[in-house]
Design a protein around this motif. Structure first.
Motif, PDB file in Angstrom:
ATOM      1  N   ASP A 147       0.773  -1.323   0.074  1.00 51.01           N
ATOM      2  CA  ASP A 147       0.012   0.053  -0.141  1.00 51.01           C
ATOM      3  C   ASP A 147       0.776   1.279   0.021  1.00 51.01           C
ATOM      4  O   ASP A 147       0.479   2.347  -0.570  1.00 51.01           O
ATOM      5  CB  ASP A 147      -0.806  -0.110   1.241  1.00 51.01           C
ATOM      6  CG  ASP A 147      -2.138  -0.993   1.143  1.00 51.01           C
ATOM      7  OD1 ASP A 147      -2.580  -1.424   2.023  1.00 51.01           O
ATOM      8  OD2 ASP A 147      -2.392  -1.501  -0.105  1.00 51.01           O
ATOM      9  N   SER A 148       1.985   1.145   0.620  1.00 48.13           N
ATOM     10  CA  SER A 148       2.953   2.352   0.836  1.00 48.13           C
ATOM     11  C   SER A 148       3.329   2.946  -0.474  1.00 48.13           C
ATOM     12  O   SER A 148       3.957   4.001  -0.659  1.00 48.13           O
ATOM     13  CB  SER A 148       3.993   2.070   1.700  1.00 48.13           C
ATOM     14  OG  SER A 148       4.726   0.872   1.415  1.00 48.13           O
ATOM     15  N   VAL A 149       3.505   2.035  -1.449  1.00 49.17           N
ATOM     16  CA  VAL A 149       4.140   2.275  -2.779  1.00 49.17           C
ATOM     17  C   VAL A 149       2.986   2.445  -4.223  1.00 49.17           C
ATOM     18  O   VAL A 149       3.638   2.925  -5.027  1.00 49.17           O
ATOM     19  CB  VAL A 149       5.363   1.510  -3.222  1.00 49.17           C
ATOM     20  CG1 VAL A 149       6.355   1.065  -2.075  1.00 49.17           C
ATOM     21  CG2 VAL A 149       4.778   0.009  -3.562  1.00 49.17           C
TER      22      VAL A 149
ATOM     23  N   ARG B 212       3.113   4.995  -6.926  1.00 50.69           N
ATOM     24  CA  ARG B 212       4.501   5.626  -7.324  1.00 50.69           C
ATOM     25  C   ARG B 212       5.433   4.574  -7.800  1.00 50.69           C
ATOM     26  O   ARG B 212       6.277   5.075  -8.553  1.00 50.69           O
ATOM     27  CB  ARG B 212       5.110   6.197  -5.859  1.00 50.69           C
ATOM     28  CG  ARG B 212       4.317   7.152  -5.157  1.00 50.69           C
ATOM     29  CD  ARG B 212       4.890   7.517  -3.904  1.00 50.69           C
ATOM     30  NE  ARG B 212       5.185   6.577  -2.852  1.00 50.69           N
ATOM     31  CZ  ARG B 212       6.285   6.297  -2.257  1.00 50.69           C
ATOM     32  NH1 ARG B 212       7.347   6.925  -2.720  1.00 50.69           N
ATOM     33  NH2 ARG B 212       6.452   5.168  -1.313  1.00 50.69           N
ATOM     34  N   PHE B 213       5.248   3.387  -7.489  1.00 51.51           N
ATOM     35  CA  PHE B 213       6.235   2.364  -8.034  1.00 51.51           C
ATOM     36  C   PHE B 213       5.543   1.597  -9.077  1.00 51.51           C
ATOM     37  O   PHE B 213       4.516   1.044  -8.897  1.00 51.51           O
ATOM     38  CB  PHE B 213       6.788   1.590  -6.722  1.00 51.51           C
ATOM     39  CG  PHE B 213       7.676   2.011  -5.777  1.00 51.51           C
ATOM     40  CD1 PHE B 213       7.723   3.579  -5.738  1.00 51.51           C
ATOM     41  CD2 PHE B 213       8.428   1.256  -4.752  1.00 51.51           C
ATOM     42  CE1 PHE B 213       8.686   4.148  -4.817  1.00 51.51           C
ATOM     43  CE2 PHE B 213       9.136   1.699  -3.888  1.00 51.51           C
ATOM     44  CZ  PHE B 213       9.232   3.191  -3.766  1.00 51.51           C
ATOM     45  N   THR B 214       6.525   1.116  -9.946  1.00 50.79           N
ATOM     46  CA  THR B 214       5.730  -0.095 -11.034  1.00 50.79           C
ATOM     47  C   THR B 214       7.015  -0.941 -11.268  1.00 50.79           C
ATOM     48  O   THR B 214       8.050  -0.734 -11.554  1.00 50.79           O
ATOM     49  CB  THR B 214       5.712   0.712 -12.402  1.00 50.79           C
ATOM     50  OG1 THR B 214       4.759   1.795 -12.151  1.00 50.79           O
ATOM     51  CG2 THR B 214       5.054  -0.135 -13.308  1.00 50.79           C
ATOM     52  N   ILE B 215       6.338  -2.282 -10.954  1.00 49.82           N
ATOM     53  CA  ILE B 215       7.192  -3.446 -11.344  1.00 49.82           C
ATOM     54  C   ILE B 215       6.846  -3.897 -12.758  1.00 49.82           C
ATOM     55  O   ILE B 215       5.884  -3.916 -13.142  1.00 49.82           O
ATOM     56  CB  ILE B 215       6.874  -4.477 -10.210  1.00 49.82           C
ATOM     57  CG1 ILE B 215       7.845  -5.687 -10.332  1.00 49.82           C
ATOM     58  CG2 ILE B 215       5.507  -4.921 -10.376  1.00 49.82           C
ATOM     59  CD1 ILE B 215       7.966  -6.580  -9.241  1.00 49.82           C
ATOM     60  N   SER B 216       7.941  -4.446 -13.275  1.00 49.36           N
ATOM     61  CA  SER B 216       7.595  -5.205 -14.657  1.00 49.36           C
ATOM     62  C   SER B 216       8.881  -6.007 -14.807  1.00 49.36           C
ATOM     63  O   SER B 216       9.802  -6.038 -14.121  1.00 49.36           O
ATOM     64  CB  SER B 216       7.823  -3.776 -15.810  1.00 49.36           C
ATOM     65  OG  SER B 216       9.189  -3.328 -15.951  1.00 49.36           O
ATOM     66  N   ARG B 217       8.748  -6.691 -15.828  1.00 46.03           N
ATOM     67  CA  ARG B 217       9.673  -7.986 -16.208  1.00 46.03           C
ATOM     68  C   ARG B 217       9.764  -8.049 -17.643  1.00 46.03           C
ATOM     69  O   ARG B 217       8.941  -7.829 -18.387  1.00 46.03           O
ATOM     70  CB  ARG B 217       9.495  -9.278 -15.274  1.00 46.03           C
ATOM     71  CG  ARG B 217       8.028  -9.687 -15.854  1.00 46.03           C
ATOM     72  CD  ARG B 217       7.690 -11.251 -14.817  1.00 46.03           C
ATOM     73  NE  ARG B 217       8.455 -12.121 -15.133  1.00 46.03           N
ATOM     74  CZ  ARG B 217       8.597 -13.247 -14.617  1.00 46.03           C
ATOM     75  NH1 ARG B 217       7.737 -13.257 -13.433  1.00 46.03           N
ATOM     76  NH2 ARG B 217       9.185 -14.467 -14.746  1.00 46.03           N
TER      77      ARG B 217
ATOM     78  N   GLU C  77      11.172   7.796   3.557  1.00 46.92           N
ATOM     79  CA  GLU C  77      10.831   6.634   4.169  1.00 46.92           C
ATOM     80  C   GLU C  77      10.875   5.431   3.303  1.00 46.92           C
ATOM     81  O   GLU C  77      10.880   4.213   3.597  1.00 46.92           O
ATOM     82  CB  GLU C  77       9.489   6.607   4.683  1.00 46.92           C
ATOM     83  CG  GLU C  77       8.155   7.066   3.693  1.00 46.92           C
ATOM     84  CD  GLU C  77       8.110   8.507   3.964  1.00 46.92           C
ATOM     85  OE1 GLU C  77       8.897   9.284   4.048  1.00 46.92           O
ATOM     86  OE2 GLU C  77       6.905   8.916   3.937  1.00 46.92           O
ATOM     87  N   ASP C  78      11.182   5.652   1.869  1.00 45.85           N
ATOM     88  CA  ASP C  78      11.606   4.623   1.192  1.00 45.85           C
ATOM     89  C   ASP C  78      13.091   4.126   1.160  1.00 45.85           C
ATOM     90  O   ASP C  78      13.579   3.168   0.373  1.00 45.85           O
ATOM     91  CB  ASP C  78      11.301   5.116  -0.334  1.00 45.85           C
ATOM     92  CG  ASP C  78      10.045   5.234  -0.500  1.00 45.85           C
ATOM     93  OD1 ASP C  78       9.633   6.409  -1.074  1.00 45.85           O
ATOM     94  OD2 ASP C  78       9.105   4.422  -0.192  1.00 45.85           O
TER      95      ASP C  78
END
Length: 120
Positions: A61-63, A66-71, A88-89
């Motif tokens: 929830d904290s990210v 803002r963050f994106t994961i991909s592969r 805090e990251d």
């Protein structure tokens, strides 16, 4: 055997961006889920984001937003795009992979970690 090698960490100002990469190599038959975890000083390691072989994702929830994961399955590589970074990251970020190894079995492997520091 299998190795996971992370790269892309560093020092960034609040509000900035970083992109982490994690490349898996070795006797890989198939990679199931891959994920990013982080551990801040004095805290337990926590899941940041994960992605299945089919591309389904989930985030802490904290990210979220803002963050994106991909592969890239052809390169056996997972990425973490981190935007709008906050102090805090700050943590050591680790990737892991649920991997079937040729002529062996299915194991979870971890990278060595990469430091991300968010500070002005």
């Amino acid at each position: 055997q299998v190795q996971l090698v992370e790269s892309g960490g560093g020092l960034v100002q609040p509000g900035g961006s970083l992109r982490l990469s994690c490349a898996a190599s070795g006797s890989i038959f198939f990679i199931y889920a891959m994920g990013w975890y982080r551990q801040a000083p004095g805290k337990q390691r926590e899941l940041v984001a994960a992605i299945t072989s089919g591309g389904s994702t989930n985030y802490a929830d904290s990210v979220k937003g803002r963050f994106t994961i991909s592969r890239d399955n052809a390169k056996n590589t997972v990425y973490l795009q981190m935007n709008s970074l906050k102090p805090e990251d700050t943590a050591v970020y680790y990737c892991n992979g649920d991997i079937r190894v040729r002529s062996m079995g299915r194991y979870v492997y971890w990278g060595q970690g990469t430091q991300v520091t968010v500070s002005s």
